[in-house]
Design a protein around this motif. Structure first.
Motif, PDB file in Angstrom:
ATOM      1  N   GLY A   9       0.785  -1.225   0.000  1.00  0.00           N
ATOM      2  CA  GLY A   9       0.000   0.000   0.000  1.00  0.00           C
ATOM      3  C   GLY A   9       0.818   1.277   0.000  1.00  0.00           C
ATOM      4  O   GLY A   9       0.296   2.343  -0.255  1.00  0.00           O
ATOM      5  N   GLY A  10       2.088   1.181   0.284  1.00  0.00           N
ATOM      6  CA  GLY A  10       2.947   2.359   0.346  1.00  0.00           C
ATOM      7  C   GLY A  10       3.816   2.290   1.573  1.00  0.00           C
ATOM      8  O   GLY A  10       3.983   1.243   2.190  1.00  0.00           O
ATOM      9  N   THR A  11       4.355   3.419   1.942  1.00  0.00           N
ATOM     10  CA  THR A  11       5.214   3.499   3.119  1.00  0.00           C
ATOM     11  C   THR A  11       4.548   4.375   4.163  1.00  0.00           C
ATOM     12  O   THR A  11       3.569   5.072   3.884  1.00  0.00           O
ATOM     13  N   GLU A  12       5.105   4.354   5.362  1.00  0.00           N
ATOM     14  CA  GLU A  12       4.550   5.143   6.453  1.00  0.00           C
ATOM     15  C   GLU A  12       4.464   6.615   6.049  1.00  0.00           C
ATOM     16  O   GLU A  12       5.388   7.167   5.454  1.00  0.00           O
ATOM     17  N   GLY A  13       3.318   7.204   6.329  1.00  0.00           N
ATOM     18  CA  GLY A  13       3.099   8.612   5.994  1.00  0.00           C
ATOM     19  C   GLY A  13       2.335   8.813   4.694  1.00  0.00           C
ATOM     20  O   GLY A  13       1.835   9.894   4.438  1.00  0.00           O
ATOM     21  N   GLN A  14       2.250   7.778   3.863  1.00  0.00           N
ATOM     22  CA  GLN A  14       1.466   7.888   2.637  1.00  0.00           C
ATOM     23  C   GLN A  14       0.014   7.546   2.941  1.00  0.00           C
ATOM     24  O   GLN A  14      -0.285   6.859   3.919  1.00  0.00           O
ATOM     25  N   TYR A  15      -0.879   8.004   2.082  1.00  0.00           N
ATOM     26  CA  TYR A  15      -2.307   7.792   2.284  1.00  0.00           C
ATOM     27  C   TYR A  15      -2.815   6.612   1.474  1.00  0.00           C
ATOM     28  O   TYR A  15      -2.332   6.327   0.381  1.00  0.00           O
ATOM     29  N   LEU A  16      -3.820   5.941   2.038  1.00  0.00           N
ATOM     30  CA  LEU A  16      -4.625   4.966   1.310  1.00  0.00           C
ATOM     31  C   LEU A  16      -6.017   5.561   1.206  1.00  0.00           C
ATOM     32  O   LEU A  16      -6.503   6.203   2.139  1.00  0.00           O
ATOM     33  N   TYR A  17      -6.656   5.371   0.085  1.00  0.00           N
ATOM     34  CA  TYR A  17      -8.007   5.871  -0.134  1.00  0.00           C
ATOM     35  C   TYR A  17      -8.935   4.677  -0.273  1.00  0.00           C
ATOM     36  O   TYR A  17      -8.568   3.675  -0.882  1.00  0.00           O
ATOM     37  N   ALA A  18     -10.118   4.771   0.287  1.00  0.00           N
ATOM     38  CA  ALA A  18     -11.070   3.668   0.267  1.00  0.00           C
ATOM     39  C   ALA A  18     -12.362   4.101  -0.401  1.00  0.00           C
ATOM     40  O   ALA A  18     -12.803   5.244  -0.252  1.00  0.00           O
ATOM     41  N   GLU A  19     -12.947   3.175  -1.132  1.00  0.00           N
ATOM     42  CA  GLU A  19     -14.253   3.402  -1.759  1.00  0.00           C
ATOM     43  C   GLU A  19     -15.117   2.187  -1.455  1.00  0.00           C
ATOM     44  O   GLU A  19     -14.775   1.067  -1.830  1.00  0.00           O
ATOM     45  N   PHE A  36      -9.332  -0.415  -1.882  1.00  0.00           N
ATOM     46  CA  PHE A  36      -8.301   0.465  -1.329  1.00  0.00           C
ATOM     47  C   PHE A  36      -7.316   0.836  -2.425  1.00  0.00           C
ATOM     48  O   PHE A  36      -6.825  -0.039  -3.148  1.00  0.00           O
ATOM     49  N   TYR A  37      -7.034   2.128  -2.543  1.00  0.00           N
ATOM     50  CA  TYR A  37      -6.131   2.651  -3.573  1.00  0.00           C
ATOM     51  C   TYR A  37      -4.972   3.391  -2.916  1.00  0.00           C
ATOM     52  O   TYR A  37      -5.148   4.034  -1.879  1.00  0.00           O
ATOM     53  N   ASN A  38      -3.787   3.324  -3.545  1.00  0.00           N
ATOM     54  CA  ASN A  38      -2.651   4.092  -3.044  1.00  0.00           C
ATOM     55  C   ASN A  38      -2.655   5.484  -3.668  1.00  0.00           C
ATOM     56  O   ASN A  38      -3.575   5.838  -4.419  1.00  0.00           O
ATOM     57  N   GLU A  39      -1.622   6.266  -3.380  1.00  0.00           N
ATOM     58  CA  GLU A  39      -1.564   7.646  -3.880  1.00  0.00           C
ATOM     59  C   GLU A  39      -1.398   7.718  -5.395  1.00  0.00           C
ATOM     60  O   GLU A  39      -1.639   8.757  -6.000  1.00  0.00           O
ATOM     61  N   LYS A  40      -0.995   6.614  -6.028  1.00  0.00           N
ATOM     62  CA  LYS A  40      -0.862   6.567  -7.490  1.00  0.00           C
ATOM     63  C   LYS A  40      -2.149   6.085  -8.145  1.00  0.00           C
ATOM     64  O   LYS A  40      -2.187   5.803  -9.331  1.00  0.00           O
ATOM     65  N   ASP A  41      -3.220   5.960  -7.359  1.00  0.00           N
ATOM     66  CA  ASP A  41      -4.528   5.499  -7.817  1.00  0.00           C
ATOM     67  C   ASP A  41      -4.484   4.049  -8.295  1.00  0.00           C
ATOM     68  O   ASP A  41      -5.255   3.651  -9.155  1.00  0.00           O
ATOM     69  N   GLN A  42      -3.566   3.249  -7.736  1.00  0.00           N
ATOM     70  CA  GLN A  42      -3.493   1.820  -8.041  1.00  0.00           C
ATOM     71  C   GLN A  42      -4.294   1.051  -6.997  1.00  0.00           C
ATOM     72  O   GLN A  42      -4.207   1.348  -5.805  1.00  0.00           O
ATOM     73  N   LEU A  43      -5.054   0.075  -7.439  1.00  0.00           N
ATOM     74  CA  LEU A  43      -5.794  -0.787  -6.524  1.00  0.00           C
ATOM     75  C   LEU A  43      -4.787  -1.639  -5.753  1.00  0.00           C
ATOM     76  O   LEU A  43      -3.999  -2.370  -6.353  1.00  0.00           O
TER      77      LEU A  43
END
Length: 79
Positions: A9-19, A36-43
């Protein structure tokens, strides 16, 4: 309930987005999914849940506190 993790999902401090979506809500069963998507809009992950709705259950709605940390029950029709 089930969850599938597709990539980190990324590293500490990055956001995950949920729909979240309710795929179908019937009289006795409800089917939901969350992506759940990462900051690059990848599932990066998704999950699903099948919920039995009991006959004595009464529908209700909730709202969340401004910080999103607390669910606040709301009387039916009082949003």
């Amino acid at each position: 309930m089930s969850a599938e993790f597709l990539r980190p999902g990324g590293t500490e401090g990055q956001y995950l987005y949920a729909e979240g979506t309710a795929s179908k809500v019937g009289r006795r069963m409800a089917f939901t999914r969350i992506d759940f998507y990462n900051e690059k809009d990848q599932l990066v992950a998704f999950g699903s849940h099948t919920h039995a709705v009991l006959p004595e259950s009464k529908p209700h709605e909730i709202v969340f506190s401004e910080d999103g940390e607390k669910a606040i029950p709301v009387a039916q029709g009082k949003l």
